[in-house]
Design a protein around this motif. Structure first.
Motif, PDB file in Angstrom:
ATOM      1  N   SER A 108       0.841  -1.186   0.000  1.00  0.00           N
ATOM      2  CA  SER A 108       0.000   0.000   0.000  1.00  0.00           C
ATOM      3  C   SER A 108       0.884   1.246   0.000  1.00  0.00           C
ATOM      4  O   SER A 108       1.927   1.281   0.643  1.00  0.00           O
ATOM      5  N   LEU A 109       0.442   2.228  -0.753  1.00  0.00           N
ATOM      6  CA  LEU A 109       1.212   3.463  -0.847  1.00  0.00           C
ATOM      7  C   LEU A 109       1.066   4.274   0.429  1.00  0.00           C
ATOM      8  O   LEU A 109       0.007   4.300   1.040  1.00  0.00           O
ATOM      9  N   PRO A 110       2.138   4.922   0.860  1.00  0.00           N
ATOM     10  CA  PRO A 110       2.008   5.780   2.026  1.00  0.00           C
ATOM     11  C   PRO A 110       1.026   6.911   1.777  1.00  0.00           C
ATOM     12  O   PRO A 110       0.878   7.373   0.653  1.00  0.00           O
ATOM     13  N   LYS A 111       0.358   7.300   2.828  1.00  0.00           N
ATOM     14  CA  LYS A 111      -0.625   8.368   2.724  1.00  0.00           C
ATOM     15  C   LYS A 111       0.098   9.711   2.762  1.00  0.00           C
ATOM     16  O   LYS A 111       0.910   9.954   3.644  1.00  0.00           O
ATOM     17  N   ALA A 112      -0.178  10.560   1.809  1.00  0.00           N
ATOM     18  CA  ALA A 112       0.470  11.871   1.770  1.00  0.00           C
ATOM     19  C   ALA A 112      -0.574  12.935   1.456  1.00  0.00           C
ATOM     20  O   ALA A 112      -1.531  12.690   0.716  1.00  0.00           O
ATOM     21  N   LEU A 113      -0.390  14.103   2.027  1.00  0.00           N
ATOM     22  CA  LEU A 113      -1.260  15.231   1.739  1.00  0.00           C
ATOM     23  C   LEU A 113      -0.806  15.916   0.455  1.00  0.00           C
ATOM     24  O   LEU A 113       0.361  15.844   0.076  1.00  0.00           O
ATOM     25  N   GLY A 114      -1.728  16.583  -0.207  1.00  0.00           N
ATOM     26  CA  GLY A 114      -1.343  17.452  -1.301  1.00  0.00           C
ATOM     27  C   GLY A 114      -0.529  18.610  -0.758  1.00  0.00           C
ATOM     28  O   GLY A 114      -0.626  18.959   0.431  1.00  0.00           O
ATOM     29  N   ALA A 115       0.258  19.235  -1.607  1.00  0.00           N
ATOM     30  CA  ALA A 115       1.135  20.315  -1.154  1.00  0.00           C
ATOM     31  C   ALA A 115       0.346  21.454  -0.519  1.00  0.00           C
ATOM     32  O   ALA A 115       0.733  21.995   0.528  1.00  0.00           O
ATOM     33  N   ASP A 116      -0.789  21.814  -1.111  1.00  0.00           N
ATOM     34  CA  ASP A 116      -1.586  22.917  -0.567  1.00  0.00           C
ATOM     35  C   ASP A 116      -2.127  22.570   0.825  1.00  0.00           C
ATOM     36  O   ASP A 116      -2.102  23.403   1.737  1.00  0.00           O
ATOM     37  N   ASP A 117      -2.619  21.339   0.977  1.00  0.00           N
ATOM     38  CA  ASP A 117      -3.145  20.924   2.279  1.00  0.00           C
ATOM     39  C   ASP A 117      -2.041  20.868   3.326  1.00  0.00           C
ATOM     40  O   ASP A 117      -2.252  21.252   4.483  1.00  0.00           O
ATOM     41  N   ALA A 118      -0.873  20.384   2.922  1.00  0.00           N
ATOM     42  CA  ALA A 118       0.242  20.293   3.873  1.00  0.00           C
ATOM     43  C   ALA A 118       0.667  21.671   4.358  1.00  0.00           C
ATOM     44  O   ALA A 118       0.877  21.890   5.565  1.00  0.00           O
ATOM     45  N   VAL A 119       0.781  22.618   3.435  1.00  0.00           N
ATOM     46  CA  VAL A 119       1.174  23.979   3.811  1.00  0.00           C
ATOM     47  C   VAL A 119       0.101  24.619   4.686  1.00  0.00           C
ATOM     48  O   VAL A 119       0.402  25.273   5.693  1.00  0.00           O
ATOM     49  N   GLN A 120      -1.164  24.427   4.323  1.00  0.00           N
ATOM     50  CA  GLN A 120      -2.256  24.973   5.129  1.00  0.00           C
ATOM     51  C   GLN A 120      -2.234  24.403   6.543  1.00  0.00           C
ATOM     52  O   GLN A 120      -2.428  25.126   7.523  1.00  0.00           O
ATOM     53  N   LEU A 121      -1.946  23.112   6.637  1.00  0.00           N
ATOM     54  CA  LEU A 121      -1.949  22.447   7.941  1.00  0.00           C
ATOM     55  C   LEU A 121      -0.871  23.000   8.860  1.00  0.00           C
ATOM     56  O   LEU A 121      -1.137  23.331  10.017  1.00  0.00           O
ATOM     57  N   VAL A 122       0.351  23.110   8.357  1.00  0.00           N
ATOM     58  CA  VAL A 122       1.459  23.479   9.242  1.00  0.00           C
ATOM     59  C   VAL A 122       1.579  24.985   9.449  1.00  0.00           C
ATOM     60  O   VAL A 122       2.178  25.433  10.436  1.00  0.00           O
ATOM     61  N   SER A 123       1.019  25.782   8.535  1.00  0.00           N
ATOM     62  CA  SER A 123       1.202  27.235   8.635  1.00  0.00           C
ATOM     63  C   SER A 123       0.063  27.934   9.358  1.00  0.00           C
ATOM     64  O   SER A 123       0.186  29.113   9.696  1.00  0.00           O
ATOM     65  N   ALA A 124      -1.045  27.213   9.568  1.00  0.00           N
ATOM     66  CA  ALA A 124      -2.196  27.844  10.219  1.00  0.00           C
ATOM     67  C   ALA A 124      -1.819  28.309  11.619  1.00  0.00           C
ATOM     68  O   ALA A 124      -1.337  27.525  12.443  1.00  0.00           O
TER      69      ALA A 124
END
Length: 308
Positions: A108-124
């Motif tokens: 199974s492929l590792p679960k990864a966020l899209g770049a926009d979601d990842a940036v939104q998550l950590v920068s909020a």
């Protein structure tokens, strides 16, 4: 001794499993189903006459039916055990199941966020409380450098290596890098992005106001103790829900996102391997599949002939 055609060897074997080996009723039912499939495949032929190639063909048939590799492995184990027992009852040239392996489990492929979601998550940004600033610094660093959560919580304020204390890792602000101790006690150095550096400095500005029961730990909880892996997991999950990320986010998702996004931009698999601290390149190659998923999504969204 009756011939295999006249004797119900399968029922005899099930009786052995039930009365001598005292397997559970659930296990007996599983063996019964597996062996019934073997008997159905043999039809009028004697079970003892089935060859290695016959069992290979049967295995291919159940695989083609869509059965999972794990279920196929269980069937092979049932059939192998039956023929091992049957060889003690009658003469068999060989166990026809020996050497047959179940198909490999699809990784199974590792679960990864899209770049926009990842940036939104950590920068909020939340409040300016110590807890919120610690969260932002931890989440930024996880995504910035692809750290394991165990590596993150092991970080110290600085290299405190002396006669009484040895640091597992620390952030070098001058060089914008983090030194961590990973699996197998292997150390590595990973770059730290400016956003993570800024978030860390904000956290360090408020850290002295906390009660510090563990003076070396970079990240402290409300009680002044080193942040635990479980605390980071719970904090990240709660933060993702507040921000509105629909996925079930845990720290390893940020590590996967880091690897996937760096690989998409650079195409340098060896560099990603080094930054993740993978001993083997094979462990890193799974991210090439994630990269292809990204390419396929772009193709499906943009190519005029890609629509199904």
């Amino acid at each position: 001794m009756p011939s295999t055609a006249e004797h119900n060897w399968i029922q005899d074997y099930l009786n052995v499993l039930q009365h001598q080996r005292q397997l559970s009723a659930h296990s007996i039912d599983a063996y019964r189903r597996d062996l019934a499939e073997l008997a159905q495949f043999a039809q009028s032929r004697e079970l003892a006459s089935l060859s290695y190639f016959d069992l290979r063909r049967l295995t291919s048939q159940v695989h083609a039916s869509g059965l999972s590799p794990r279920s196929i492995a269980r069937k092979l184990s049932s059939w192998r055990g039956f023929y091992r027992w049957l060889a003690d009852q009658i003469s068999l040239p060989a166990n026809p199941v020996d050497g047959i392996k179940a198909p490999k489990k699809v990784q199974s492929l590792p679960k990864a966020l899209g770049a926009d979601d990842a940036v939104q998550l950590v920068s909020a940004r939340g409040s300016d409380t110590a807890s919120a600033l610690a969260n932002r610094a931890m989440f930024e660093l996880l995504y910035s450098s692809g750290l394991r959560v165990s590596e993150l919580v092991s970080l110290d304020l600085q290299d405190a290596s002396n006669a009484t204390y040895r640091s597992a890792g620390w952030v070098d602000f001058a060089q914008a890098e983090v030194r961590v101790t990973g699996k197998g006690n292997k150390q590595r150095i990973v770059p730290v992005g400016q956003a993570a550096i800024d978030a860390l400095k904000d956290w360090l500005a408020i850290r002295p106001t906390l009660i510090q029961q563990e003076i070396h730990a970079l990240f402290l909880n409300e009680r002044g103790r080193r942040m635990s892996v479980r605390s980071v997991q719970l904090r990240l999950k709660a933060h993702a829900q507040i921000v509105g990320i629909p996925s079930d986010v845990h720290p390893h998702v940020l590590r996967h996102s880091f690897a996937s996004h760096v690989l998409q931009s650079s195409g340098d698999l060896r560099a990603v391997q080094e930054m993740l601290g993978h001993r083997s390149i094979a462990a890193t190659q799974v991210y090439t599949a994630l990269d292809f998923q990204h390419l396929a999504a772009v193709y499906d969204a943009s190519h005029p002939r890609a629509k199904k």
